[in-house]
Design a protein around this motif. Structure first.
Motif, PDB file in Angstrom:
ATOM      1  N   GLY A 172     112.554  33.876 -73.117  1.00 39.34           N
ATOM      2  CA  GLY A 172     113.180  33.332 -71.914  1.00 39.34           C
ATOM      3  C   GLY A 172     114.443  34.079 -71.547  1.00 39.34           C
ATOM      4  N   ILE A 173     115.264  34.436 -72.526  1.00 37.10           N
ATOM      5  CA  ILE A 173     116.500  35.168 -72.239  1.00 37.10           C
ATOM      6  C   ILE A 173     116.194  36.569 -71.714  1.00 37.10           C
ATOM      7  CG2 ILE A 173     118.541  36.188 -73.320  1.00 37.10           C
ATOM      8  CD1 ILE A 173     118.632  33.758 -75.165  1.00 37.10           C
ATOM      9  N   VAL A 174     115.182  37.230 -72.307  1.00 36.18           N
ATOM     10  CA  VAL A 174     114.800  38.560 -71.836  1.00 36.18           C
ATOM     11  C   VAL A 174     114.385  38.507 -70.366  1.00 36.18           C
ATOM     12  CG1 VAL A 174     113.063  40.375 -72.063  1.00 36.18           C
ATOM     13  CG2 VAL A 174     114.187  39.459 -74.108  1.00 36.18           C
ATOM     14  N   TRP A 175     113.536  37.546 -70.037  1.00 32.95           N
ATOM     15  CA  TRP A 175     113.067  37.462 -68.661  1.00 32.95           C
ATOM     16  C   TRP A 175     114.120  36.897 -67.720  1.00 32.95           C
ATOM     17  CZ3 TRP A 175     109.055  39.597 -66.289  1.00 32.95           C
ATOM     18  CH2 TRP A 175     108.053  40.158 -67.100  1.00 32.95           C
ATOM     19  N   LEU A 176     115.099  36.200 -68.235  1.00 41.89           N
ATOM     20  CA  LEU A 176     116.210  35.768 -67.389  1.00 41.89           C
ATOM     21  C   LEU A 176     116.970  36.973 -66.853  1.00 41.89           C
ATOM     22  CD1 LEU A 176     117.456  33.061 -66.475  1.00 41.89           C
ATOM     23  CD2 LEU A 176     119.071  33.268 -68.373  1.00 41.89           C
ATOM     24  N   PHE A 177     117.151  38.000 -67.686  1.00 41.38           N
ATOM     25  CA  PHE A 177     117.769  39.239 -67.211  1.00 41.38           C
ATOM     26  C   PHE A 177     116.807  40.043 -66.333  1.00 41.38           C
ATOM     27  CE2 PHE A 177     120.529  38.349 -70.852  1.00 41.38           C
ATOM     28  CZ  PHE A 177     121.784  38.589 -70.298  1.00 41.38           C
ATOM     29  N   MET A 178     115.521  40.003 -66.670  1.00 41.94           N
ATOM     30  CA  MET A 178     114.538  40.737 -65.864  1.00 41.94           C
ATOM     31  C   MET A 178     114.474  40.203 -64.445  1.00 41.94           C
ATOM     32  SD  MET A 178     112.676  43.072 -67.740  1.00 41.94           S
ATOM     33  CE  MET A 178     110.982  43.029 -67.198  1.00 41.94           C
ATOM     34  N   PHE A 179     114.611  38.876 -64.296  1.00 41.41           N
ATOM     35  CA  PHE A 179     114.491  38.246 -62.980  1.00 41.41           C
ATOM     36  C   PHE A 179     115.799  38.237 -62.192  1.00 41.41           C
ATOM     37  CE2 PHE A 179     110.799  35.629 -64.780  1.00 41.41           C
ATOM     38  CZ  PHE A 179     109.861  36.487 -64.220  1.00 41.41           C
ATOM     39  N   ASP A 180     116.854  38.763 -62.772  1.00 45.79           N
ATOM     40  CA  ASP A 180     118.125  38.766 -62.050  1.00 45.79           C
ATOM     41  C   ASP A 180     117.987  39.578 -60.761  1.00 45.79           C
ATOM     42  OD1 ASP A 180     120.963  40.054 -61.467  1.00 45.79           O
ATOM     43  OD2 ASP A 180     121.285  38.229 -62.644  1.00 45.79           O
ATOM     44  N   PRO A 181     118.289  38.975 -59.600  1.00 46.24           N
ATOM     45  CA  PRO A 181     118.055  39.682 -58.331  1.00 46.24           C
ATOM     46  C   PRO A 181     118.990  40.851 -58.092  1.00 46.24           C
ATOM     47  CG  PRO A 181     119.163  37.597 -57.934  1.00 46.24           C
ATOM     48  CD  PRO A 181     118.809  37.619 -59.392  1.00 46.24           C
ATOM     49  N   THR A 182     120.073  40.942 -58.840  1.00 46.42           N
ATOM     50  CA  THR A 182     121.039  42.019 -58.616  1.00 46.42           C
ATOM     51  C   THR A 182     120.902  43.139 -59.639  1.00 46.42           C
ATOM     52  OG1 THR A 182     122.595  40.400 -57.718  1.00 46.42           O
ATOM     53  CG2 THR A 182     123.490  42.551 -58.343  1.00 46.42           C
ATOM     54  N   TYR A 183     120.730  42.766 -60.924  1.00 49.70           N
ATOM     55  CA  TYR A 183     120.703  43.770 -61.983  1.00 49.70           C
ATOM     56  C   TYR A 183     119.360  43.834 -62.708  1.00 49.70           C
ATOM     57  CZ  TYR A 183     125.721  43.119 -61.245  1.00 49.70           C
ATOM     58  OH  TYR A 183     126.972  43.002 -60.687  1.00 49.70           O
ATOM     59  N   GLY A 184     118.473  42.915 -62.470  1.00 50.09           N
ATOM     60  CA  GLY A 184     117.215  42.859 -63.205  1.00 50.09           C
ATOM     61  C   GLY A 184     116.247  43.959 -62.814  1.00 50.09           C
ATOM     62  N   LEU A 185     115.336  44.250 -63.739  1.00 50.41           N
ATOM     63  CA  LEU A 185     114.344  45.297 -63.489  1.00 50.41           C
ATOM     64  C   LEU A 185     113.322  44.889 -62.428  1.00 50.41           C
ATOM     65  CD1 LEU A 185     113.612  46.535 -67.138  1.00 50.41           C
ATOM     66  CD2 LEU A 185     115.047  47.617 -65.394  1.00 50.41           C
ATOM     67  N   SER A 186     113.142  43.589 -62.222  1.00 54.62           N
ATOM     68  CA  SER A 186     112.153  43.165 -61.234  1.00 54.62           C
ATOM     69  C   SER A 186     112.532  43.598 -59.823  1.00 54.62           C
ATOM     70  CB  SER A 186     111.985  41.649 -61.273  1.00 54.62           C
ATOM     71  OG  SER A 186     113.190  41.002 -60.878  1.00 54.62           O
ATOM     72  N   ARG A 187     113.834  43.791 -59.585  1.00 52.67           N
ATOM     73  CA  ARG A 187     114.252  44.189 -58.231  1.00 52.67           C
ATOM     74  C   ARG A 187     113.740  45.579 -57.884  1.00 52.67           C
ATOM     75  NH1 ARG A 187     118.587  47.745 -58.435  1.00 52.67           N
ATOM     76  NH2 ARG A 187     119.440  48.035 -60.541  1.00 52.67           N
ATOM     77  N   LEU A 188     113.511  46.427 -58.919  1.00 48.34           N
ATOM     78  CA  LEU A 188     113.024  47.778 -58.653  1.00 48.34           C
ATOM     79  C   LEU A 188     111.637  47.748 -58.024  1.00 48.34           C
ATOM     80  CD1 LEU A 188     114.191  49.589 -61.926  1.00 48.34           C
ATOM     81  CD2 LEU A 188     115.348  49.462 -59.706  1.00 48.34           C
ATOM     82  N   ALA A 189     110.787  46.820 -58.489  1.00 47.94           N
ATOM     83  CA  ALA A 189     109.438  46.721 -57.935  1.00 47.94           C
ATOM     84  C   ALA A 189     109.485  46.301 -56.469  1.00 47.94           C
ATOM     85  CB  ALA A 189     108.606  45.734 -58.749  1.00 47.94           C
ATOM     86  N   PHE A 190     110.391  45.383 -56.132  1.00 51.13           N
ATOM     87  CA  PHE A 190     110.495  44.947 -54.739  1.00 51.13           C
ATOM     88  C   PHE A 190     111.190  45.995 -53.875  1.00 51.13           C
ATOM     89  CE2 PHE A 190     109.761  41.022 -56.994  1.00 51.13           C
ATOM     90  CZ  PHE A 190     108.972  40.296 -56.120  1.00 51.13           C
ATOM     91  N   ASN A 191     112.191  46.670 -54.445  1.00 59.97           N
ATOM     92  CA  ASN A 191     112.873  47.716 -53.673  1.00 59.97           C
ATOM     93  C   ASN A 191     111.957  48.879 -53.353  1.00 59.97           C
ATOM     94  OD1 ASN A 191     115.222  46.222 -53.764  1.00 59.97           O
ATOM     95  ND2 ASN A 191     116.080  47.327 -55.514  1.00 59.97           N
ATOM     96  N   ALA A 192     110.942  49.098 -54.207  1.00 59.88           N
ATOM     97  CA  ALA A 192     109.990  50.176 -53.940  1.00 59.88           C
ATOM     98  C   ALA A 192     109.197  49.921 -52.670  1.00 59.88           C
ATOM     99  CB  ALA A 192     109.054  50.353 -55.128  1.00 59.88           C
ATOM    100  N   PHE A 193     109.055  48.659 -52.299  1.00 60.97           N
ATOM    101  CA  PHE A 193     108.344  48.298 -51.070  1.00 60.97           C
ATOM    102  C   PHE A 193     109.313  47.896 -49.957  1.00 60.97           C
ATOM    103  CE2 PHE A 193     105.372  47.572 -54.530  1.00 60.97           C
ATOM    104  CZ  PHE A 193     104.222  48.192 -54.052  1.00 60.97           C
ATOM    105  N   GLY A 194     110.590  48.173 -50.149  1.00 55.28           N
ATOM    106  CA  GLY A 194     111.573  47.874 -49.132  1.00 55.28           C
ATOM    107  C   GLY A 194     111.919  46.410 -49.007  1.00 55.28           C
ATOM    108  N   ALA A 195     111.724  45.632 -50.057  1.00 59.40           N
ATOM    109  CA  ALA A 195     112.013  44.199 -50.024  1.00 59.40           C
ATOM    110  C   ALA A 195     113.076  43.877 -51.062  1.00 59.40           C
ATOM    111  CB  ALA A 195     110.753  43.382 -50.299  1.00 59.40           C
ATOM    112  N   ASP A 196     113.759  42.769 -50.840  1.00 55.86           N
ATOM    113  CA  ASP A 196     114.763  42.302 -51.785  1.00 55.86           C
ATOM    114  C   ASP A 196     114.111  41.432 -52.856  1.00 55.86           C
ATOM    115  OD1 ASP A 196     116.767  43.573 -50.335  1.00 55.86           O
ATOM    116  OD2 ASP A 196     117.106  41.813 -49.062  1.00 55.86           O
TER     117      ASP A 196
END
Length: 342
Positions: free
Chosen positions: A170-194
């Motif tokens: 849960g802690i690992v994915w809490l950082f992954m889902f962070d909209p500012t610093y998390g790695l998940s934002r890279l997948a959305f930024n690749a498609f031009g989305a936040d």
């Protein structure tokens, strides 16, 4: 003049009601053993020894089974029975004794407008995590069964998430889902989305816990499928290949049926464990916002330890138990027709 003297006849014994037989023949008949003689009955001493031996074996069996049986009764059956009793009570952990209210807790639970949302969340969470891990685990397990470079390291990295505690995941994915610093934002930024607010909005919170839990269980399912694929009979696949079965046709007609016992095991255990997921929910969303990511397991905890409503908590736990029991019975009946063990 010569006289011929006849030999004396063999003496005979009169036998009342029967023909006259020579004495020598009768003596031989009396001494010859009879092949149809009855087997003597066991003596009383033998019967007593047999009873003593049976008693000793029964006592030994009871001594070996009693510890496990006592543990099952104390830690499994008694809590279940006591939970049903508490579901008929009104208690807040503070009152000296519970108050019997009958089925009122179940009536209140079914009339609660949030209960339908909780059931739907539980169904979606269980279906997606179990279905996704079965499909993904089968694919990964099949790839691991091929000859790959660094196969040992790959298997270790695949299984590693399952070894982590749920709180750590849960802690690992809490950082992954962070909209500012998390790695998940890279997948959305690749498609031009936040990146969305995964854990703080009702539209994404359920998917956040679903993705995290599926990621943790995926490695376990993949390794189970991997070992099962390695144990498949190679001669059957060679014979099918000679008959012209290749690719998807071979996988669908041979591999999947032979893996049906493993699939049934993973399906059954996956439903039970997914319905009981708690730690990842506690770290990521705490069942919120509102009840958008609340499952029946979290509802049991929330009612008991946050709202101090023991009766409602026990009623929700009983509903979860009944649902899992019905699902298990249905799966067992389905397995009798569809699962092949040979």
């Amino acid at each position: 003049m010569t006289h011929t003297v006849a030999a004396p006849a063999a003496p005979t014994r009169p036998d009342v009601g029967g023909p006259q037989v020579p004495a020598g023949t009768a003596s031989a008949a009396r001494t010859a053993p009879s092949s149809a003689s009855p087997v003597p009955a066991p003596s009383a001493e033998r019967r007593r020894a047999r009873r003593r031996r049976g008693l000793r074996e029964g006592l030994l069996f009871a001594a070996l089974v009693a510890p496990n049986l006592a543990a099952i009764l104390v830690f499994s059956y008694w809590p279940t029975i006591y939970n049903v009793v508490l579901s008929l009570m009104d208690w807040d952990f503070i009152s000296p004794s519970p108050v019997f209210v009958g089925l009122q807790n179940y009536v209140d639970l079914l009339q609660d407008p949030e209960f339908g949302t909780v059931l739907a969340n539980t169904g979606v969470f269980t279906a997606v995590t179990v279905g996704g891990t079965l499909v993904g685990g089968l694919g990964i397990g099949y790839l691991l069964s091929r000859r790959l470079r660094f196969a040992g390291l790959t298997r270790t990295m695949t299984f590693a998430p399952h070894m982590l505690p749920g709180a750590a995941v849960g802690i690992v994915w809490l950082f992954m889902f962070d909209p500012t610093y998390g790695l998940s934002r890279l997948a959305f930024n690749a498609f031009g989305a936040d990146s969305p607010q995964w854990t703080t909005t009702s539209d994404w919170s359920l998917w956040a816990i679903t993705v995290a839990y599926a990621w943790q269980r995926l490695g376990f399912v993949a390794i189970i499928y991997y070992t099962a694929i390695l144990d498949l009979p190679k001669d059957l696949f060679e014979a099918a290949s000679l008959d012209g079965a290749h690719g998807w046709k071979l996988f669908r007609s041979m591999t999947l049926p032979l893996l049906s016992p493993v699939t049934y095991f993973l399906l059954l255990t996956g439903i039970i464990t997914s319905a009981q997921a708690f730690d990842i929910i506690a770290i990521l969303t705490s069942g919120g916002p509102g009840v958008s990511s609340t499952t029946l397991t979290w509802m049991v905890y929330d009612q008991a330890f946050l709202r101090f409503d023991i009766g409602s908590s026990a009623a929700a736990a009983t509903v979860l138990f009944v649902i899992l029991m019905v699902v298990t019975v249905l799966q067992t009946r389905f397995a009798e027709r569809k699962v092949h063990y040979s």
